[in-house]
Design a protein around this motif. Structure first.
Motif, PDB file in Angstrom:
ATOM      1  N   ASN A  64       1.010  -0.846   0.433  1.00 32.95           N
ATOM      2  CA  ASN A  64       0.141   0.158   0.373  1.00 32.95           C
ATOM      3  C   ASN A  64       0.437   1.293   0.103  1.00 32.95           C
ATOM      4  O   ASN A  64       0.426   2.036   0.516  1.00 32.95           O
ATOM      5  CB  ASN A  64      -0.646  -0.152   1.545  1.00 32.95           C
ATOM      6  CG  ASN A  64      -1.975  -1.083   1.330  1.00 32.95           C
ATOM      7  OD1 ASN A  64      -2.297  -1.913   0.093  1.00 32.95           O
ATOM      8  ND2 ASN A  64      -2.581  -1.730   2.727  1.00 32.95           N
ATOM      9  N   GLY A  65       2.217   1.574  -0.362  1.00 31.46           N
ATOM     10  CA  GLY A  65       3.325   2.552  -0.541  1.00 31.46           C
ATOM     11  C   GLY A  65       3.797   3.191   0.142  1.00 31.46           C
ATOM     12  O   GLY A  65       4.445   3.608   0.392  1.00 31.46           O
ATOM     13  N   LYS A  66       3.829   1.728   0.972  1.00 29.27           N
ATOM     14  CA  LYS A  66       4.749   2.047   2.103  1.00 29.27           C
ATOM     15  C   LYS A  66       5.329   0.674   2.789  1.00 29.27           C
ATOM     16  O   LYS A  66       4.953  -0.230   1.620  1.00 29.27           O
ATOM     17  CB  LYS A  66       3.835   2.287   3.787  1.00 29.27           C
ATOM     18  CG  LYS A  66       3.391   3.089   3.552  1.00 29.27           C
ATOM     19  CD  LYS A  66       2.645   3.557   5.133  1.00 29.27           C
ATOM     20  CE  LYS A  66       1.833   4.587   5.510  1.00 29.27           C
ATOM     21  NZ  LYS A  66       2.950   5.907   5.597  1.00 29.27           N
ATOM     22  N   VAL A  67       6.915   0.713   3.530  1.00 27.41           N
ATOM     23  CA  VAL A  67       7.655   0.413   3.166  1.00 27.41           C
ATOM     24  C   VAL A  67       7.845  -0.627   4.583  1.00 27.41           C
ATOM     25  O   VAL A  67       7.596   0.004   6.025  1.00 27.41           O
ATOM     26  CB  VAL A  67       8.979   0.131   2.388  1.00 27.41           C
ATOM     27  CG1 VAL A  67       9.233   0.361   1.094  1.00 27.41           C
ATOM     28  CG2 VAL A  67       9.685   0.816   3.483  1.00 27.41           C
ATOM     29  N   GLU A  68       8.123  -2.211   4.692  1.00 31.01           N
ATOM     30  CA  GLU A  68       8.810  -2.460   6.155  1.00 31.01           C
ATOM     31  C   GLU A  68       9.448  -4.158   6.232  1.00 31.01           C
ATOM     32  O   GLU A  68       9.289  -4.317   5.079  1.00 31.01           O
ATOM     33  CB  GLU A  68       7.208  -2.702   6.977  1.00 31.01           C
ATOM     34  CG  GLU A  68       6.302  -3.354   5.779  1.00 31.01           C
ATOM     35  CD  GLU A  68       5.270  -3.775   6.600  1.00 31.01           C
ATOM     36  OE1 GLU A  68       4.290  -5.330   6.538  1.00 31.01           O
ATOM     37  OE2 GLU A  68       4.205  -3.006   7.233  1.00 31.01           O
ATOM     38  N   GLY A  69       9.576  -3.848   7.142  1.00 33.66           N
ATOM     39  CA  GLY A  69      10.652  -5.442   7.408  1.00 33.66           C
ATOM     40  C   GLY A  69      12.344  -4.843   6.659  1.00 33.66           C
ATOM     41  O   GLY A  69      12.793  -6.432   6.767  1.00 33.66           O
TER      42      GLY A  69
END
Length: 90
Positions: A64-69
């Motif tokens: 959803n347009g965000k980065v994580e991990g």
């Protein structure tokens, strides 16, 4: 005798595949994305060049347009490949 040759060829080819997987997984660079360091929103790559507001984020995934991990520190990202050693981080 033809069966024996086929088996030994299969073993050699299988071993080459495992070796190739080890080399590529250990030597690969982690994925990098240009993101806003505060919100972790994905940005166009030019935002990370020449004094833009973005920073490179290594590894992780985009949703959803965000980065994580992943991490802003490239050396903290562990690819986790077969036969690799290193310390993971986040």
């Amino acid at each position: 005798m033809a069966v024996r040759r086929l088996r030994s060829s299969t073993v050699v080819l299988g071993g080459m595949g495992v070796l190739a997987a080890m080399i590529t997984s250990c030597g690969s660079e982690p994925d990098k994305r240009c993101v806003d360091p505060v919100s972790r929103d994905k940005l166009p790559s030019y935002e990370c060049k020449g004094g833009g507001k973005g920073s490179y984020y290594y590894g992780g995934s985009s949703k959803n347009g965000k980065v994580e991990g992943g991490s802003f520190n490239k050396s903290a990202v562990d690819r986790g490949g077969f036969g690799c050693s290193g310390t993971g981080g986040g």
